[in-house]
Write a protein that holds these residues in place. Structure first.
Motif, mmCIF file in Angstrom:
data_model
loop_
_atom_site.group_PDB
_atom_site.id
_atom_site.type_symbol
_atom_site.label_atom_id
_atom_site.label_comp_id
_atom_site.label_asym_id
_atom_site.label_seq_id
_atom_site.Cartn_x
_atom_site.Cartn_y
_atom_site.Cartn_z
ATOM 1 N N SER A 16 38.561 41.978 39.819
ATOM 2 C CA SER A 16 38.066 42.875 38.780
ATOM 3 C C SER A 16 38.533 44.297 39.000
ATOM 4 O O SER A 16 38.590 45.094 38.073
ATOM 5 N N CYS A 69 37.995 47.876 41.580
ATOM 6 C CA CYS A 69 36.852 48.726 41.912
ATOM 7 C C CYS A 69 37.282 50.180 41.743
ATOM 8 O O CYS A 69 38.218 50.636 42.414
ATOM 9 N N LEU A 84 27.364 53.435 39.857
ATOM 10 C CA LEU A 84 27.544 52.102 39.266
ATOM 11 C C LEU A 84 27.586 52.176 37.744
ATOM 12 O O LEU A 84 28.437 51.541 37.104
ATOM 13 N N TRP A 128 30.923 51.104 35.402
ATOM 14 C CA TRP A 128 30.903 50.041 34.407
ATOM 15 C C TRP A 128 31.167 50.569 32.999
ATOM 16 O O TRP A 128 31.950 49.986 32.251
ATOM 17 N N SER A 150 34.106 45.241 41.989
ATOM 18 C CA SER A 150 32.917 45.407 41.158
ATOM 19 C C SER A 150 32.313 44.081 40.726
ATOM 20 O O SER A 150 31.093 43.949 40.612
ATOM 21 N N VAL A 151 33.152 43.087 40.461
ATOM 22 C CA VAL A 151 32.663 41.745 40.138
ATOM 23 C C VAL A 151 32.745 40.906 41.406
ATOM 24 O O VAL A 151 33.822 40.559 41.878
ATOM 25 N N THR A 189 27.297 39.774 38.257
ATOM 26 C CA THR A 189 28.280 40.765 37.811
ATOM 27 C C THR A 189 29.373 40.100 36.975
ATOM 28 O O THR A 189 29.899 40.702 36.030
ATOM 29 N N ARG A 238 27.867 39.610 33.530
ATOM 30 C CA ARG A 238 27.710 40.913 32.860
ATOM 31 C C ARG A 238 29.034 41.356 32.239
ATOM 32 O O ARG A 238 29.068 41.811 31.093
#
Length: 322
Positions: free
Chosen positions: A112, A114, A139, A143, A174-175, A180, A183
């Motif tokens: 994903s 970061c 965070l 996102w 991040s995932v 996550t 989301r």
């Protein structure tokens, strides 16, 4: 289901030699790196993209060995705050999606990414605690300003090329959990799904079987890696899940990767394969070898031997006993 292998572990072999070797072991699918962290030893994008003749020869060699390509993989950080790192990763992802489409490969695997914690950051920031509230603010910014806009665009690009994106749920990005993953998928679209690797679930304290159920209910598993993990509880008590001990210092680490069957028993792996089938995954189980206690050939061979009896080849069809 088909048994496959991520061929990055054979980067020292030529393409032809790699194909002969893995097919001789009974593997039916190959996952090929196109650059980024996996490298591109067996799939050079610029030699194939927009070259129908080279693509035809490339595909024919694979077919001649009784193999398919399960995925193209370009793991990198396209959201790195330094543009000199993010831009090549982004370019590589877009090229890989286009090449996958040309090769009729249904999945592109990556991370994903970061981001940093603000526009002028130099390094990624991976918030993993809810307090102090600074981390929540980071965070939210990541996102809303970076992840969702970026992956919405890539979801649309993938759909336009009839390709799915498998994000590996990996610490440092991040995932990294089922939550996550879902989301991002909900925010960006159905082309975004998981390249689910149970080894990264175990070290985070997540039961991979439950992760399969959570993601499987949403049809969010696009690809699957087969790699094991062992937890050293004494070191876990000392260092915790987010152990920063170097991978080479295995005696001191809280956890480390193992060949399939050497971290968890056959029953656990049988349950993993069965749960994948239960939740509709009928694609490739791709062996990834990162075991510091076994050579590449021995680790790969043992993973094949342990997984072969577990792979479910035939669907039930009608339940004749009811």
């Amino acid at each position: 289901m088909k048994l496959g292998v991520f061929t990055v572990l054979f980067s020292d072999r030529s393409f032809d030699d790699m194909l002969s070797y893995v097919s001789s072991k009974g593997v039916e699918a190959i996952e090929l790196g196109t650059g980024g962290y996996p490298g591109d030893a067996h799939c050079q994008i610029d030699e194939l993209l927009n070259n129908e003749s080279n693509i035809k020869k490339f595909k024919q060699k694979i077919t001649d060995h009784g193999l398919i390509i399960s995925a193209l993989s370009c793991h990198a950080n396209p959201l790195h705050p330094q543009k000199k790192i993010a831009k090549p990763a982004d370019d590589l992802l877009e090229k890989t999606i286009r090449l996958a489409s040309a090769l009729e490969v249904p999945v592109v695997n990556t991370f994903s990414g970061c981001p940093g914690d603000h526009e002028n950051a130099l390094y990624p920031n991976w918030p993993v605690t809810a307090w102090p509230h600074d981390f929540q603010e980071i965070l939210k910014w990541q996102w809303e300003e970076k992840l969702i806009p970026y992956w919405k665009e890539k979801n649309d690009l993938a759909i336009a090329h009839n390709v799915k994106i498998g994000l590996e749920l990996h610490g440092g990005f991040s995932v990294h959990t089922p939550a996550t993953m879902l989301r991002l998928r909900e925010a960006c679209g159905p082309a975004i799904g998981a390249n689910l690797d149970p080894s990264h679930m175990w070290w985070q304290g997540i039961d991979p079987i439950e992760a399969i159920k959570i993601l499987g209910r949403e049809n969010a598993i696009h690809h699957f890696h087969a790699k094991d993990t062992i937890i050293d509880q004494q070191n876990m008590n000392r260092n915790g899940l987010t152990d920063m001990t170097d991978y080479s210092e295995m005696r001191d680490r809280a956890w480390y990767f193992r060949t399939v069957g050497f971290g968890h028993d056959q029953k656990t792996w049988a349950d993993i394969i069965s749960t994948l089938r239960l939740y509709g995954y009928d694609y490739v189980v791709s062996i990834e070898h990162e075991d510091g206690l076994m050579s590449i050939n021995e680790g790969f061979t043992k993973a094949v031997e342990n997984l072969k009896p577990l792979i479910v080849k035939e669907s039930v069809g009608q339940m004749w006993w009811t």
